[in-house]
Design a protein around this motif. Structure first.
Motif, PDB file in Angstrom:
ATOM      1  N   LYS A   1       0.817  -1.216   0.000  1.00 26.69           N
ATOM      2  CA  LYS A   1       0.000   0.000   0.000  1.00 26.69           C
ATOM      3  C   LYS A   1       0.850   1.264   0.000  1.00 26.69           C
ATOM      4  N   GLU A   2       1.972   1.228   0.686  1.00 25.80           N
ATOM      5  CA  GLU A   2       2.840   2.408   0.703  1.00 25.80           C
ATOM      6  C   GLU A   2       3.364   2.722  -0.697  1.00 25.80           C
ATOM      7  N   TYR A   3       3.670   1.662  -1.462  1.00 28.01           N
ATOM      8  CA  TYR A   3       4.147   1.859  -2.826  1.00 28.01           C
ATOM      9  C   TYR A   3       3.052   2.477  -3.705  1.00 28.01           C
ATOM     10  N   LEU A   4       1.812   2.021  -3.556  1.00 24.75           N
ATOM     11  CA  LEU A   4       0.709   2.571  -4.334  1.00 24.75           C
ATOM     12  C   LEU A   4       0.498   4.052  -4.011  1.00 24.75           C
ATOM     13  N   PHE A   5       0.655   4.395  -2.740  1.00 26.08           N
ATOM     14  CA  PHE A   5       0.544   5.790  -2.316  1.00 26.08           C
ATOM     15  C   PHE A   5       1.616   6.641  -3.002  1.00 26.08           C
ATOM     16  N   LEU A   6       2.842   6.156  -2.994  1.00 22.33           N
ATOM     17  CA  LEU A   6       3.940   6.886  -3.643  1.00 22.33           C
ATOM     18  C   LEU A   6       3.747   6.954  -5.158  1.00 22.33           C
ATOM     19  N   LEU A   7       3.259   5.851  -5.733  1.00 18.88           N
ATOM     20  CA  LEU A   7       3.021   5.816  -7.175  1.00 18.88           C
ATOM     21  C   LEU A   7       1.994   6.874  -7.575  1.00 18.88           C
ATOM     22  N   ALA A   8       0.945   7.016  -6.781  1.00 19.94           N
ATOM     23  CA  ALA A   8      -0.094   8.002  -7.081  1.00 19.94           C
ATOM     24  C   ALA A   8       0.446   9.427  -7.002  1.00 19.94           C
ATOM     25  N   ILE A   9       1.235   9.704  -5.955  1.00 18.68           N
ATOM     26  CA  ILE A   9       1.801  11.050  -5.810  1.00 18.68           C
ATOM     27  C   ILE A   9       2.767  11.344  -6.963  1.00 18.68           C
ATOM     28  N   GLY A  10       3.607  10.363  -7.285  1.00 15.64           N
ATOM     29  CA  GLY A  10       4.554  10.551  -8.380  1.00 15.64           C
ATOM     30  C   GLY A  10       3.853  10.755  -9.712  1.00 15.64           C
ATOM     31  N   TRP A  11       2.779   9.995  -9.953  1.00 17.12           N
ATOM     32  CA  TRP A  11       2.019  10.124 -11.195  1.00 17.12           C
ATOM     33  C   TRP A  11       1.348  11.490 -11.287  1.00 17.12           C
ATOM     34  N   CYS A  12       0.748  11.918 -10.193  1.00 20.96           N
ATOM     35  CA  CYS A  12       0.084  13.227 -10.160  1.00 20.96           C
ATOM     36  C   CYS A  12       1.071  14.359 -10.445  1.00 20.96           C
ATOM     37  N   LEU A  13       2.176  14.389  -9.704  1.00 25.43           N
ATOM     38  CA  LEU A  13       3.146  15.479  -9.867  1.00 25.43           C
ATOM     39  C   LEU A  13       3.898  15.362 -11.193  1.00 25.43           C
ATOM     40  N   GLY A  14       4.136  14.124 -11.641  1.00 20.41           N
ATOM     41  CA  GLY A  14       4.808  13.931 -12.924  1.00 20.41           C
ATOM     42  C   GLY A  14       3.983  14.439 -14.088  1.00 20.41           C
ATOM     43  N   MET A  15       2.689  14.151 -14.075  1.00 16.98           N
ATOM     44  CA  MET A  15       1.806  14.649 -15.135  1.00 16.98           C
ATOM     45  C   MET A  15       1.644  16.163 -15.055  1.00 16.98           C
ATOM     46  N   ALA A  16       1.644  16.705 -13.834  1.00 15.95           N
ATOM     47  CA  ALA A  16       1.562  18.163 -13.672  1.00 15.95           C
ATOM     48  C   ALA A  16       2.774  18.836 -14.307  1.00 15.95           C
ATOM     49  N   GLU A  17       3.948  18.267 -14.060  1.00 13.42           N
ATOM     50  CA  GLU A  17       5.177  18.839 -14.635  1.00 13.42           C
ATOM     51  C   GLU A  17       5.204  18.663 -16.146  1.00 13.42           C
ATOM     52  N   THR A  18       4.754  17.503 -16.629  1.00 13.57           N
ATOM     53  CA  THR A  18       4.703  17.265 -18.080  1.00 13.57           C
ATOM     54  C   THR A  18       3.781  18.264 -18.764  1.00 13.57           C
ATOM     55  N   ALA A  19       2.623  18.500 -18.164  1.00 16.74           N
ATOM     56  CA  ALA A  19       1.676  19.468 -18.728  1.00 16.74           C
ATOM     57  C   ALA A  19       2.311  20.852 -18.835  1.00 16.74           C
ATOM     58  N   GLU A  20       3.042  21.248 -17.798  1.00 19.32           N
ATOM     59  CA  GLU A  20       3.686  22.571 -17.818  1.00 19.32           C
ATOM     60  C   GLU A  20       4.755  22.650 -18.897  1.00 19.32           C
ATOM     61  N   LEU A  21       5.474  21.552 -19.099  1.00 23.44           N
ATOM     62  CA  LEU A  21       6.530  21.529 -20.120  1.00 23.44           C
ATOM     63  C   LEU A  21       5.986  21.697 -21.534  1.00 23.44           C
ATOM     64  N   ILE A  22       4.762  21.210 -21.792  1.00 25.94           N
ATOM     65  CA  ILE A  22       4.203  21.305 -23.146  1.00 25.94           C
ATOM     66  C   ILE A  22       3.253  22.487 -23.300  1.00 25.94           C
ATOM     67  N   GLY A  23       3.253  23.370 -22.295  1.00 28.33           N
ATOM     68  CA  GLY A  23       2.506  24.609 -22.438  1.00 28.33           C
ATOM     69  C   GLY A  23       1.132  24.634 -21.822  1.00 28.33           C
ATOM     70  N   LEU A  24       0.786  23.604 -21.038  1.00 30.07           N
ATOM     71  CA  LEU A  24      -0.489  23.592 -20.331  1.00 30.07           C
ATOM     72  C   LEU A  24      -0.258  23.955 -18.865  1.00 30.07           C
ATOM     73  N   THR A  25      -1.318  23.983 -18.065  1.00 33.62           N
ATOM     74  CA  THR A  25      -1.151  24.272 -16.639  1.00 33.62           C
ATOM     75  C   THR A  25      -0.881  22.987 -15.868  1.00 33.62           C
ATOM     76  N   PRO A  26      -0.130  23.073 -14.774  1.00 36.24           N
ATOM     77  CA  PRO A  26       0.060  21.887 -13.921  1.00 36.24           C
ATOM     78  C   PRO A  26      -1.270  21.342 -13.415  1.00 36.24           C
ATOM     79  N   GLU A  27      -2.244  22.238 -13.188  1.00 37.81           N
ATOM     80  CA  GLU A  27      -3.557  21.802 -12.705  1.00 37.81           C
ATOM     81  C   GLU A  27      -4.232  20.856 -13.694  1.00 37.81           C
ATOM     82  N   VAL A  28      -4.113  21.163 -14.988  1.00 40.42           N
ATOM     83  CA  VAL A  28      -4.700  20.307 -16.017  1.00 40.42           C
ATOM     84  C   VAL A  28      -3.990  18.953 -16.042  1.00 40.42           C
ATOM     85  N   GLY A  29      -2.681  18.963 -15.863  1.00 36.14           N
ATOM     86  CA  GLY A  29      -1.930  17.719 -15.819  1.00 36.14           C
ATOM     87  C   GLY A  29      -2.355  16.831 -14.665  1.00 36.14           C
ATOM     88  N   ALA A  30      -2.562  17.428 -13.492  1.00 37.93           N
ATOM     89  CA  ALA A  30      -2.994  16.666 -12.318  1.00 37.93           C
ATOM     90  C   ALA A  30      -4.387  16.086 -12.523  1.00 37.93           C
TER      91      ALA A  30
END
Length: 386
Positions: free
Chosen positions: A210-239
């Motif tokens: 369960k701890e790994y799933l928790f970390l995976l979710a946080i990493g996925w959320c923040l990773g997509m937020a950063e990816t969205a910002e890199l391609i010109g969208l908002t981090p909020e949309v990525g999350a």
């Protein structure tokens, strides 16, 4: 801002929030109002105990990312289609009416067209906190009233996500808008591919950790937020996209429950930072438009929703109650004003106007709902429902 001052700032924020939240609960006021008032009191335009809130603003934005990630996790496709069918026309017509109402009010008070347009956008949305949290649990999950409220709020959230994409560009037109229209489908495709070929296999393989799933979710959320910002969208949309991509996963409900405390921690900081940026020296420039906007939201929104729901053959009592529950400005309005101000899309005075109007509607609308509608904290024992 050093480590000691950051620790002291956290002490002031959470101690102050605890004290004022106790008062807010006693007065039956939404807790986010208490968080904003703490920011106003302790921030640079109040007692100046926290003179530099810039780091807190950055930290607080994480709360918005988790908020939108959790919203996306609740977007089950079947539920979404059912909601769209039942509430699409009501949400579309009311949104257009409220937008033009806010636009006209902004122009009346000599705001620029772009400022007025953003003010109009923020008038579209109703508060999820008041709309959902003041619904009795049995009504929320089992009654037609709950379905209507959730459906309208859900579609409003979609509109807000769409607006965040464009407002973060700092302009509402031109080449940036075209790039956004290309970047968003690309982000959706990336999220779908990564979820299907990476996340779902990882979840299936390690679901007992369960701890790994928790970390995976946080990493996925923040990773997509950063990816969205890199391609010109908002981090909020990525999350938000990250959450939607996991909505059909068997662990979506588990992740939603586990991430809520983390979201709430950062959201307290977000609403505090909003209050800390509330420039009281400009109050003579925004107080009257804020009062007018809040008055319009409190009076016109219930009437419009009631009229539209009656046209859909809803019962008169149900239509009126739904209108009262949706008759305010939203937390999303605060978020849109925040993002637009950071991007330079609106003036500081326009942002203060939106924030002032939202706070006023939170206060008065919560009292109206508690006094007149069935809620878990109703004043009248006959209206008190768990």
């Amino acid at each position: 801002m050093g480590a000691e001052s950051l620790l002291f700032s956290f002490f002031l924020i959470f101690t102050g929030a605890t004290v004022l939240s106790t008062v807010a609960l006693f007065l039956r006021v939404p807790l986010l109002v208490a968080y904003i008032v703490v920011g106003i009191l302790l921030g640079p335009f109040g007692l100046n105990f926290i003179s530099d809130a810039s780091l807190l603003v950055d930290i607080a934005e994480i709360g918005i990312l988790f908020l939108l990630f959790l919203l996306g996790l609740d977007m089950q496709p079947a539920k979404l289609m059912h909601t769209l069918r039942n509430t699409f026309l009501v949400t579309l017509i009311s949104s257009l009416l409220f937008m033009f109402l806010g636009l006209a009010t902004g122009l009346l008070f000599a705001f620029s067209f772009q400022d007025s347009l953003v003010i109009g956008f923020t008038m579209i949305f109703s508060s999820t906190i008041i709309g959902i949290k003041l619904l009795p649990t049995t009504v929320l999950h089992q009654r037609h009233m709950g379905e209507l409220i959730v459906g309208i709020l859900l579609l409003q959230d979609f509109i807000a996500i769409f607006l965040l994409v464009f407002l973060d560009q700092g302009t509402l037109e031109g080449a940036e808008t075209l790039r956004t229209l290309v970047a968003f489908p690309a982000l959706l495709l990336l999220a779908w591919g990564a979820t299907r070929f990476v996340l779902v296999p990882l979840i299936a393989r390690y679901d007992q950790f369960k701890e790994y799933l928790f970390l995976l979710a946080i990493g996925w959320c923040l990773g997509m937020a950063e990816t969205a910002e890199l391609i010109g969208l908002t981090p909020e949309v990525g999350a938000f996209t990250a959450g939607v991509s996991l909505a059909t996963s068997p662990i979506a409900m588990y992740l939603s429950d586990r991430l809520k405390p983390l979201r709430d921690f950062f959201l307290i900081l977000f609403f505090f930072s909003l209050g800390a940026q509330f420039n009281l020296t400009l109050i003579d420039r925004f107080i009257w438009p804020a009062v007018i906007l809040s008055g319009l939201a409190l009076s016109v929104k219930p009437i419009v929703f009631r009229a539209l729901l009656l046209r859909l053959s809803e019962r008169r009592a149900l239509a009126w109650e739904a209108g009262l529950r949706l008759g305010q400005i939203s937390e999303f309005s605060l978020l849109i004003a925040f993002v637009a101000l950071q991007a330079g899309s609106i003036s500081e005075t326009a942002a203060m106007t939106i924030q002032g109007a939202a706070i006023l509607t939170f206060l008065f609308s919560s009292y109206i709902v508690v006094m007149l509608c069935p809620t878990p904290i109703a004043v009248d024992p006959r209206l008190r429902r768990d």
